[in-house]
Design a protein around this motif. Structure first.
Motif, mmCIF file in Angstrom:
data_model
loop_
_atom_site.group_PDB
_atom_site.id
_atom_site.type_symbol
_atom_site.label_atom_id
_atom_site.label_comp_id
_atom_site.label_asym_id
_atom_site.label_seq_id
_atom_site.Cartn_x
_atom_site.Cartn_y
_atom_site.Cartn_z
ATOM 1 N N GLU A 1 0.837 -1.204 0.000
ATOM 2 C CA GLU A 1 0.000 0.000 0.000
ATOM 3 C C GLU A 1 0.871 1.253 0.000
ATOM 4 N N GLY B 1 -0.893 1.823 5.650
ATOM 5 C CA GLY B 1 -1.751 0.682 5.968
ATOM 6 C C GLY B 1 -0.972 -0.361 6.737
ATOM 7 N N SER C 1 -9.777 3.783 7.831
ATOM 8 C CA SER C 1 -9.281 3.648 6.456
ATOM 9 C C SER C 1 -10.029 4.620 5.560
#
Length: 168
Positions: A14, A99, A113
């Motif tokens: 990520e 992340g 998130s």
């Protein structure tokens, strides 16, 4: 400035969002850099007239970039080299958003998130969960207890970045 951040459990697939506000004061043009692992972000800072007491004291720059990092625990460095004897620099803030896997192994675990806010239904899987309590603290003045079924939290984002806290 060099220090270690706790990047344990970071998902290296990520992107990392890096943001820093910095003020620099120098008679010459200068550059501030932020390095995370092998990636470097830099911004030029124009000179100021430090001989005139009525002129601008320092120049503020904002560094904001999304980077891909492949290191499991990268080092973070901020560099503002002296371009003159009077050069000075100040970090207003440094924010690193990344992340990671949700692994409950202490007394409190906050998580959210941004990428889930535009979905109809979203879920988080929390490892190490047994009898802990999870709260939806998106509105900190009205927290709501969340039901956890099989280490999974299912919710409707409704266009918001939902924020949760798991604790003993």
């Amino acid at each position: 400035y060099t220090t270690k951040f706790d990047f344990s459990g970071m998902d290296t697939k990520e992107p990392i969002e890096v943001e820093m506000a910095f003020a620099g004061r120098s008679r010459n043009s200068s550059t501030v850099t932020v390095s995370i692992g092998g990636k470097t972000i830099s911004r030029n800072i124009s000179q100021v007239n430090d001989l005139n007491i009525e002129s601008l004291y320092a120049r503020r720059v904002l560094l904001s970039e999304s980077i891909i990092n492949t290191e499991a625990n990268p080092s973070v460095k901020v560099n503002y080299p002296n371009t003159s004897a009077e050069s000075q620099g100040w970090i207003d803030y440094l924010k690193v958003v990344y992340g990671r896997e949700l692994n409950f192994n202490n007394n409190q675990l906050p998580f959210r998130s941004k990428k889930l806010k535009d979905t109809d239904i979203a879920a988080f899987n929390v490892k190490g969960f047994s009898t802990q309590i999870v709260w939806d603290v998106t509105d900190p003045f009205h927290p709501k207890e969340v039901t956890v079924i099989g280490n999974q939290i299912v919710f409707k984002p409704e266009g918001q970045v939902k924020e949760f806290v798991a604790h003993n």
